[in-house]
Motif scaffolding. Structure first.
Motif, PDB file in Angstrom:
ATOM      1  N   GLN A 144       0.838  -1.199   0.000  1.00  0.00           N
ATOM      2  CA  GLN A 144       0.000   0.000   0.000  1.00  0.00           C
ATOM      3  C   GLN A 144       0.876   1.254   0.000  1.00  0.00           C
ATOM      4  O   GLN A 144       0.671   2.169  -0.792  1.00  0.00           O
ATOM      5  CB  GLN A 144      -0.909  -0.011   1.242  1.00  0.00           C
ATOM      6  CG  GLN A 144      -1.622   1.306   1.545  1.00  0.00           C
ATOM      7  CD  GLN A 144      -2.690   1.632   0.526  1.00  0.00           C
ATOM      8  OE1 GLN A 144      -3.480   0.781   0.133  1.00  0.00           O
ATOM      9  NE2 GLN A 144      -2.711   2.875   0.055  1.00  0.00           N
ATOM     10  N   GLY A 145       1.858   1.273   0.873  1.00  0.00           N
ATOM     11  CA  GLY A 145       2.663   2.482   1.095  1.00  0.00           C
ATOM     12  C   GLY A 145       3.832   2.631   0.127  1.00  0.00           C
ATOM     13  O   GLY A 145       4.528   3.638   0.170  1.00  0.00           O
ATOM     14  N   ASN A 237      -3.078   6.525  13.274  1.00  0.00           N
ATOM     15  CA  ASN A 237      -2.842   7.337  12.077  1.00  0.00           C
ATOM     16  C   ASN A 237      -2.798   8.830  12.413  1.00  0.00           C
ATOM     17  O   ASN A 237      -1.998   9.571  11.848  1.00  0.00           O
ATOM     18  CB  ASN A 237      -3.903   7.048  11.011  1.00  0.00           C
ATOM     19  CG  ASN A 237      -3.670   5.707  10.337  1.00  0.00           C
ATOM     20  OD1 ASN A 237      -2.611   5.488   9.761  1.00  0.00           O
ATOM     21  ND2 ASN A 237      -4.637   4.813  10.425  1.00  0.00           N
ATOM     22  N   GLY A 241       0.612  10.630  11.597  1.00  0.00           N
ATOM     23  CA  GLY A 241       0.480  11.488  10.417  1.00  0.00           C
ATOM     24  C   GLY A 241       1.355  12.728  10.489  1.00  0.00           C
ATOM     25  O   GLY A 241       1.847  13.224   9.485  1.00  0.00           O
ATOM     26  N   SER A 245       5.272  14.207   6.550  1.00  0.00           N
ATOM     27  CA  SER A 245       5.857  15.105   5.560  1.00  0.00           C
ATOM     28  C   SER A 245       7.368  15.071   5.630  1.00  0.00           C
ATOM     29  O   SER A 245       8.044  15.277   4.641  1.00  0.00           O
ATOM     30  CB  SER A 245       5.386  16.536   5.781  1.00  0.00           C
ATOM     31  OG  SER A 245       4.051  16.640   5.411  1.00  0.00           O
TER      32      SER A 245
ATOM     33  N   GLY B 186       4.800  20.210   1.025  1.00  0.00           N
ATOM     34  CA  GLY B 186       4.506  19.248   2.085  1.00  0.00           C
ATOM     35  C   GLY B 186       3.296  19.717   2.881  1.00  0.00           C
ATOM     36  O   GLY B 186       3.139  20.907   3.147  1.00  0.00           O
ATOM     37  N   PHE B 187       2.438  18.785   3.253  1.00  0.00           N
ATOM     38  CA  PHE B 187       1.230  19.149   4.000  1.00  0.00           C
ATOM     39  C   PHE B 187       1.604  19.805   5.337  1.00  0.00           C
ATOM     40  O   PHE B 187       1.024  20.816   5.729  1.00  0.00           O
ATOM     41  CB  PHE B 187       0.367  17.900   4.222  1.00  0.00           C
ATOM     42  CG  PHE B 187      -0.931  18.181   4.929  1.00  0.00           C
ATOM     43  CD1 PHE B 187      -1.988  18.769   4.255  1.00  0.00           C
ATOM     44  CD2 PHE B 187      -1.097  17.868   6.267  1.00  0.00           C
ATOM     45  CE1 PHE B 187      -3.185  19.043   4.908  1.00  0.00           C
ATOM     46  CE2 PHE B 187      -2.290  18.137   6.935  1.00  0.00           C
ATOM     47  CZ  PHE B 187      -3.332  18.724   6.246  1.00  0.00           C
ATOM     48  N   GLY B 188       2.606  19.228   6.018  1.00  0.00           N
ATOM     49  CA  GLY B 188       3.020  19.760   7.311  1.00  0.00           C
ATOM     50  C   GLY B 188       3.494  21.200   7.204  1.00  0.00           C
ATOM     51  O   GLY B 188       3.165  22.057   8.035  1.00  0.00           O
ATOM     52  N   SER B 224       1.333  17.374  -0.175  1.00  0.00           N
ATOM     53  CA  SER B 224       1.588  15.938  -0.085  1.00  0.00           C
ATOM     54  C   SER B 224       1.957  15.520   1.334  1.00  0.00           C
ATOM     55  O   SER B 224       2.610  16.263   2.063  1.00  0.00           O
ATOM     56  CB  SER B 224       2.739  15.603  -1.031  1.00  0.00           C
ATOM     57  OG  SER B 224       3.250  14.332  -0.735  1.00  0.00           O
ATOM     58  N   LEU B 225       1.525  14.314   1.691  1.00  0.00           N
ATOM     59  CA  LEU B 225       1.944  13.731   2.968  1.00  0.00           C
ATOM     60  C   LEU B 225       3.244  12.943   2.798  1.00  0.00           C
ATOM     61  O   LEU B 225       3.647  12.207   3.685  1.00  0.00           O
ATOM     62  CB  LEU B 225       0.856  12.800   3.500  1.00  0.00           C
ATOM     63  CG  LEU B 225      -0.234  13.419   4.359  1.00  0.00           C
ATOM     64  CD1 LEU B 225      -1.267  12.378   4.746  1.00  0.00           C
ATOM     65  CD2 LEU B 225       0.341  14.041   5.631  1.00  0.00           C
ATOM     66  N   GLY B 226       3.867  13.043   1.630  1.00  0.00           N
ATOM     67  CA  GLY B 226       5.108  12.296   1.401  1.00  0.00           C
ATOM     68  C   GLY B 226       4.917  11.250   0.319  1.00  0.00           C
ATOM     69  O   GLY B 226       3.833  11.127  -0.254  1.00  0.00           O
ATOM     70  N   ARG B 227       5.955  10.484   0.054  1.00  0.00           N
ATOM     71  CA  ARG B 227       5.941   9.519  -1.044  1.00  0.00           C
ATOM     72  C   ARG B 227       5.006   8.355  -0.796  1.00  0.00           C
ATOM     73  O   ARG B 227       4.581   7.674  -1.713  1.00  0.00           O
ATOM     74  CB  ARG B 227       7.351   8.919  -1.209  1.00  0.00           C
ATOM     75  CG  ARG B 227       8.261   9.696  -2.096  1.00  0.00           C
ATOM     76  CD  ARG B 227       9.674   9.113  -2.052  1.00  0.00           C
ATOM     77  NE  ARG B 227       9.772   7.795  -2.681  1.00  0.00           N
ATOM     78  CZ  ARG B 227      10.901   7.077  -2.707  1.00  0.00           C
ATOM     79  NH1 ARG B 227      12.002   7.550  -2.144  1.00  0.00           N
ATOM     80  NH2 ARG B 227      10.928   5.890  -3.286  1.00  0.00           N
ATOM     81  N   ARG B 228       4.744   8.095   0.461  1.00  0.00           N
ATOM     82  CA  ARG B 228       3.952   6.913   0.791  1.00  0.00           C
ATOM     83  C   ARG B 228       2.480   7.138   0.496  1.00  0.00           C
ATOM     84  O   ARG B 228       1.945   8.204   0.739  1.00  0.00           O
ATOM     85  CB  ARG B 228       4.135   6.590   2.269  1.00  0.00           C
ATOM     86  CG  ARG B 228       5.576   6.236   2.588  1.00  0.00           C
ATOM     87  CD  ARG B 228       5.845   6.186   4.064  1.00  0.00           C
ATOM     88  NE  ARG B 228       7.233   5.804   4.293  1.00  0.00           N
ATOM     89  CZ  ARG B 228       7.663   4.559   4.229  1.00  0.00           C
ATOM     90  NH1 ARG B 228       6.806   3.578   4.008  1.00  0.00           N
ATOM     91  NH2 ARG B 228       8.928   4.291   4.400  1.00  0.00           N
ATOM     92  N   ILE B 229       1.807   6.119  -0.014  1.00  0.00           N
ATOM     93  CA  ILE B 229       0.389   6.232  -0.337  1.00  0.00           C
ATOM     94  C   ILE B 229      -0.400   5.486   0.727  1.00  0.00           C
ATOM     95  O   ILE B 229      -0.185   4.297   0.952  1.00  0.00           O
ATOM     96  CB  ILE B 229       0.110   5.664  -1.746  1.00  0.00           C
ATOM     97  CG1 ILE B 229       0.945   6.452  -2.772  1.00  0.00           C
ATOM     98  CG2 ILE B 229      -1.370   5.746  -2.077  1.00  0.00           C
ATOM     99  CD1 ILE B 229       0.868   5.908  -4.177  1.00  0.00           C
ATOM    100  N   LEU B 230      -1.289   6.214   1.392  1.00  0.00           N
ATOM    101  CA  LEU B 230      -2.042   5.606   2.501  1.00  0.00           C
ATOM    102  C   LEU B 230      -3.449   5.230   2.055  1.00  0.00           C
ATOM    103  O   LEU B 230      -3.992   5.810   1.122  1.00  0.00           O
ATOM    104  CB  LEU B 230      -2.130   6.597   3.667  1.00  0.00           C
ATOM    105  CG  LEU B 230      -0.798   7.172   4.164  1.00  0.00           C
ATOM    106  CD1 LEU B 230      -1.053   8.059   5.390  1.00  0.00           C
ATOM    107  CD2 LEU B 230       0.184   6.069   4.518  1.00  0.00           C
ATOM    108  N   ALA B 238      -4.624  10.781   9.297  1.00  0.00           N
ATOM    109  CA  ALA B 238      -3.272  11.349   9.349  1.00  0.00           C
ATOM    110  C   ALA B 238      -3.315  12.857   9.089  1.00  0.00           C
ATOM    111  O   ALA B 238      -2.587  13.628   9.710  1.00  0.00           O
ATOM    112  CB  ALA B 238      -2.374  10.654   8.336  1.00  0.00           C
TER     113      ALA B 238
END
Lengths: 247, 247
Positions: A144-145, A237, A241, A245, B186-188, B224-230, B238
């Motif tokens: 998934q990730g 999460n 979360g 970033s 980045g979302f953060g 984006s929350l980063g490269r990982r897909i949740l 998150a």
């Protein structure tokens, strides 16, 4: 499933020197179903793949039917994303939510997961057949990730010895925080000044005061996400979360 | 279920002036099962209760059996926690995950939820029987999060008219952000300087470039929350978790 992970058993013709591109053969029904029904892919199409513990990349479908998927031209040249350098200690939850929790922690990139006993963990959870499938759930999470590196996993069937004998080494020079709805400190406030090395999350109902006190005795700070009580999955999460970033 | 919510149909003898303490009668099997089997409560025990749209408090069990639960001495004197003053716009997800998503958003305290169509939303989702049960899922979420105030809910079956005609008013003087794995921001980083008035989250597979561009045309920033897909559920928690301590 955003990447298909291959393990050493899947590879054909792979040699240590990588002097030629390996092929792979997959018999996993879930993966085959995903490729056929969700992706609608067929021979000649390219898929995102990765090697467990290794790189990410692409492969071409050589042949696919309901029984097997043969991949060729496997190029694995992209390193996996950095891990979230953190230990998450989770009171063993109900089997029903265990799969999704393990998946989510793997997808988010947690480096080390500890499942620990707690007062509110029902004893029967430790004999759930789900416990034999944790690696499978973690791989689902990596798929998934889009990561290849399995988190390390520790099962701690006794709370007190774990806290006293193992937790201090996991905390190391870092900070540890336990999510506790009744804490005075806000979680956001706590982590604004540090990325903790250990985050602890209770099962439904949380940790009991004795457990929070024992954790405090080894330096774990209790912090709250606010008055609202979230499902364990949602809480994990919501807590993790914040660190995403930065990955 | 961390609080039992009562609606006007449950109350007996309640008058507008609250000149005497009302009683309540509950026939909901889930609640009765929870009180008997999970809480192990019996006549004379106190329960945490709340009135939908009203205050939180306690009540005493007058009588309970498998068919009904009668409550007396209902004292509702604690205001519900503040809402998360935000609109969450979610591409209508698979029915299977809709319940948990609605629960989690209600538990976290989102003020306004919009379910919107998107390119990757399967048309069949709009005729799912789950759509008739959204209020039920939201109440489950309030009972988890210990709140009484239902989020407002909007269904937007057409993406473009929603974005062009309704979204600007929802954004108002605030900021809007869409979670997009391929964004540069980045979302953060984005939310470190503001609490957005609107957060948008795609279904599995996210929004397509055309949708991201249309959103940009009304001022929505992709982050984006980063490269990982949740998983959608994990992503929503998150994203929203950051705003929790502030509530």
């Amino acid at each position: 499933m955003n990447v298909i992970l291959l393990n050493s058993e899947n590879f054909i013709n792979k040699n240590a020197e990588n002097t030629y591109q390996p092929q792979a053969c997959i018999y996993d029904e879930k993966i085959i179903h995903h490729v056929i029904s969700v992706l609608g892919a067929k021979a000649g199409d390219e898929l995102k793949v990765g090697e467990i513990g290794g790189n990410l990349g692409v492969a071409t479908i050589e042949r696919i039917d309901n029984k097997q998927l043969i991949l060729k031209d496997i190029y694995l040249d992209t390193p996996p994303p950095p891990k979230l350098e953190m230990t998450v200690v989770l009171a063993l939850p109900r089997p029903k939510v265990l799969r999704r929790l393990m998946m989510d922690m793997a997808a988010i990139g947690v480096r080390h997961i500890v499942l620990v006993n707690s007062f509110r963990t029902d004893k029967s959870y430790w004999s759930s057949p789900h416990l034999a499938r944790l690696d499978e759930y973690l791989i689902e999470g990596l798929q998934q990730g889009v990561d290849t590196v399995l988190p390390t996993l520790t099962l701690a069937r006794r709370f007190k010895p774990f806290v006293e004998d193992q937790l201090p080494a996991l905390i190391g020079d870092g900070q540890a925080v336990v999510a506790h709805p009744y804490a005075q400190v806000g979680f956001g406030q706590f982590v604004s000044s540090c990325v903790p090395s250990v985050i602890l999350v209770g099962a439904e109902g949380g940790f009991i005061p004795y457990e929070i006190e024992l954790l405090a005795s080894v330096g774990v700070v209790a912090a709250s996400l606010g008055r609202r009580i979230l499902r364990t999955e949602a809480a994990v999460n919501a807590l993790l979360g914040r660190f995403l970033s930065a990955c």
